[in-house]
Write a protein that holds these residues in place. Structure first.
Motif, PDB file in Angstrom:
ATOM      1  N   ALA A  56      -2.641  -6.443   6.277  1.00 57.37           N
ATOM      2  CA  ALA A  56      -2.484  -7.047   7.596  1.00 57.37           C
ATOM      3  C   ALA A  56      -1.773  -6.100   8.547  1.00 57.37           C
ATOM      4  CB  ALA A  56      -1.699  -8.353   7.490  1.00 57.37           C
ATOM      5  N   ALA A  57      -2.350  -5.940   9.733  1.00 61.10           N
ATOM      6  CA  ALA A  57      -1.695  -5.249  10.850  1.00 61.10           C
ATOM      7  C   ALA A  57      -1.319  -3.809  10.529  1.00 61.10           C
ATOM      8  CB  ALA A  57      -0.458  -6.036  11.301  1.00 61.10           C
ATOM      9  N   ASN A  58      -2.096  -3.136   9.679  1.00 59.03           N
ATOM     10  CA  ASN A  58      -1.846  -1.723   9.430  1.00 59.03           C
ATOM     11  C   ASN A  58      -2.452  -0.887  10.557  1.00 59.03           C
ATOM     12  OD1 ASN A  58      -0.576  -1.720   6.614  1.00 59.03           O
ATOM     13  ND2 ASN A  58      -2.353  -3.053   6.351  1.00 59.03           N
ATOM     14  N   GLY A  59      -1.852   0.289  10.822  1.00 59.59           N
ATOM     15  CA  GLY A  59      -2.132   1.012  12.043  1.00 59.59           C
ATOM     16  C   GLY A  59      -3.562   1.487  12.215  1.00 59.59           C
ATOM     17  N   GLU A  60      -4.185   1.980  11.139  1.00 59.88           N
ATOM     18  CA  GLU A  60      -5.541   2.501  11.255  1.00 59.88           C
ATOM     19  C   GLU A  60      -6.592   1.470  10.866  1.00 59.88           C
ATOM     20  OE1 GLU A  60      -5.851   6.178   9.141  1.00 59.88           O
ATOM     21  OE2 GLU A  60      -4.283   7.160  10.343  1.00 59.88           O
ATOM     22  N   SER A 111       1.487  -4.378   4.833  1.00 58.02           N
ATOM     23  CA  SER A 111       1.627  -4.895   6.189  1.00 58.02           C
ATOM     24  C   SER A 111       2.316  -3.885   7.091  1.00 58.02           C
ATOM     25  CB  SER A 111       2.451  -6.196   6.155  1.00 58.02           C
ATOM     26  OG  SER A 111       2.759  -6.646   7.447  1.00 58.02           O
ATOM     27  N   ASN A 112       1.707  -3.655   8.262  1.00 57.95           N
ATOM     28  CA  ASN A 112       2.332  -2.830   9.295  1.00 57.95           C
ATOM     29  C   ASN A 112       2.681  -1.419   8.837  1.00 57.95           C
ATOM     30  OD1 ASN A 112       2.785  -4.410  11.932  1.00 57.95           O
ATOM     31  ND2 ASN A 112       3.389  -5.878  10.359  1.00 57.95           N
ATOM     32  N   ASN A 113       1.895  -0.863   7.936  1.00 59.81           N
ATOM     33  CA  ASN A 113       2.017   0.553   7.626  1.00 59.81           C
ATOM     34  C   ASN A 113       1.254   1.357   8.680  1.00 59.81           C
ATOM     35  OD1 ASN A 113       3.392   0.391   4.868  1.00 59.81           O
ATOM     36  ND2 ASN A 113       1.657  -0.999   4.628  1.00 59.81           N
ATOM     37  N   ALA A 114       1.680   2.599   8.923  1.00 57.60           N
ATOM     38  CA  ALA A 114       1.131   3.350  10.051  1.00 57.60           C
ATOM     39  C   ALA A 114      -0.330   3.719   9.862  1.00 57.60           C
ATOM     40  CB  ALA A 114       1.959   4.612  10.274  1.00 57.60           C
ATOM     41  N   ALA A 115      -0.783   3.886   8.633  1.00 55.88           N
ATOM     42  CA  ALA A 115      -2.159   4.317   8.397  1.00 55.88           C
ATOM     43  C   ALA A 115      -2.971   3.185   7.770  1.00 55.88           C
ATOM     44  CB  ALA A 115      -2.179   5.578   7.542  1.00 55.88           C
ATOM     45  N   VAL A 116      -3.295   3.302   6.475  1.00 51.77           N
ATOM     46  CA  VAL A 116      -4.210   2.369   5.809  1.00 51.77           C
ATOM     47  C   VAL A 116      -3.419   1.472   4.860  1.00 51.77           C
ATOM     48  CG1 VAL A 116      -6.243   2.203   4.317  1.00 51.77           C
ATOM     49  CG2 VAL A 116      -6.060   4.066   5.979  1.00 51.77           C
TER      50      VAL A 116
END
Length: 393
Positions: free
Chosen positions: A323-327, A301-306
């Protein structure tokens, strides 16, 4: 694994089989090592210990100027135990050791690695120790059949906890590893937990929290055999909190392999009920490692990439959440086996899909058992039996 039973020894020197050996910051190495006459040096106690010995560290901060070398073994039925005494708080501060920190681009001699340097040693147990400001916190090389429980490794100048080389049947339970950094590499290598450059079987990490480390939360670089990872949380890794320039940190939550040509071998890692959030790169990645991975009920969740990135390993992914990861939620090759995961359905998972996204829920103190307080953190509002839970057993 439970603490071994205590052997009572009356009026005997601590070098006797099965002795209790006591150490205190206010002790003396001319003492006997009895509870009323503790040693001062942890190394002195280690040197005296034999199979069945228990080394009790009394409360306080120990500040050795060289690391603690553990190169002897206990036995399967009589391990050597190093632990804090009856719930007392023990801190071992490695700030005065060599390599704290080493200069930029300098090498760090193998023998200088770790506040606890464990090499070619088997059947040790370690409990309730806090290791800070060292050239690594725990550094174990070519050592097997050891158990670590309720260990804190924080603010060290290399990885907090590292197993390296030939390593089998090591168990690490309820580790907290955070704030570790490596000025000599500008952030390239200091992980919360690392198992690197070797192989073995039966290694397990359970109930760890790995956060705010300069590189990855967990790194299995060039480790060619299976590691079992359960109930572990990794967050906030790969952020340049130390103003390194140029910054070399990666920031994956769980980096499950990697290495150069010829150094990557198949590893059948098993990852169950783990959480990666707010890391600066991917949540879970094979990082070019080969092997058959099994990932069940994990959450990214909410990691900047995958959230989940697998291309080289063949991963079986069941009941995981991204969920809601950056890429994007996933980057999976056609070889991956994916069923029952959040991305296998039509729903788009966001923060609003969970009962709570309050990250402080997993950052509190642990119970005496090592468990964290169970909460609704990242539990699906739908009630589906999917993704990770902090209701650890």
């Amino acid at each position: 694994m439970k603490l071994v039973s205590v052997w009572t020894v009356a009026a005997l020197l601590p070098s006797c089989l099965g002795a209790e050996i006591y150490v205190s910051p206010s002790g003396s190495d001319d003492a006997t090592g009895a509870i009323a006459s503790p040693l001062k040096s942890i190394q002195a106690a280690v040197d005296l210990a034999t199979a069945g010995s228990t080394i009790y560290l009394r409360e306080g901060t120990y500040s050795p100027t060289t690391n603690i070398q553990i190169t002897k073994s206990g036995s399967a039925g009589s391990p050597i135990v190093l632990q804090a005494y009856e719930g007392e708080k023990v801190v071992i501060d490695g700030e005065e050791m060599p390599g704290t920190p080493a200069e930029l681009d300098a090498s760090l001699d193998n023998d200088d690695r770790g506040i606890l340097h464990i090499q070619d040693a088997e059947y040790w147990e370690f409990y309730d120790l806090e290791l800070i400001n060292g050239p690594y916190g725990v550094y174990s090389r070519d050592a097997s059949n050891n158990h670590y429980e309720r260990i804190i490794t924080r603010d060290n100048y290399e990885s907090g906890f590292q197993l390296q080389g030939a390593a089998s049947n090591n168990s690490v339970f309820y580790l907290d590893s955070y704030g570790n950094r490596d000025p000599r590499k500008n952030g390239e290598s200091a992980d919360g937990f690392a198992c690197k450059e070797g192989e073995g079987e039966g290694n397990i990490l359970r109930g760890a929290r790995l956060w705010n480390n300069v590189d990855d939360g967990l790194d299995l670089w060039e480790f060619k055999s299976a590691v079992t990872i359960e109930d572990t949380i990794s967050w906030g890794n790969g952020v340049n909190r130390w103003d390194f320039s140029p910054f070399e940190g990666d920031g994956n939550g769980f980096k499950l392999g990697g290495g150069g040509d010829g150094e990557i071998g198949p590893a059948n890692h098993i990852i169950t009920n783990c959480i990666a959030f707010e890391n600066s790169k991917d949540g879970f990645t094979d990082n070019s490692q080969t092997g058959d991975f099994t990932l069940t009920r994990n959450t990214a969740s909410n990691n900047a990439a995958v959230g989940f990135k697998f291309a080289s390993a063949v991963a079986t992914l069941n009941d995981n959440i991204a969920a809601a990861n950056g890429e994007k939620p996933t980057s999976l090759s056609a070889d991956q086996i994916s069923e029952g995961n959040s991305w296998d359905g039509s729903e788009s998972w966001t923060d609003s899909s969970f009962i709570s996204v309050d990250t402080t829920l997993v950052q509190g103190s642990r119970a005496a058992s090592g468990l964290i307080e169970a909460s609704d953190f990242l539990l699906p509002k739908s009630g589906e039996a999917i993704g990770a839970t902090t209701h650890w057993s």
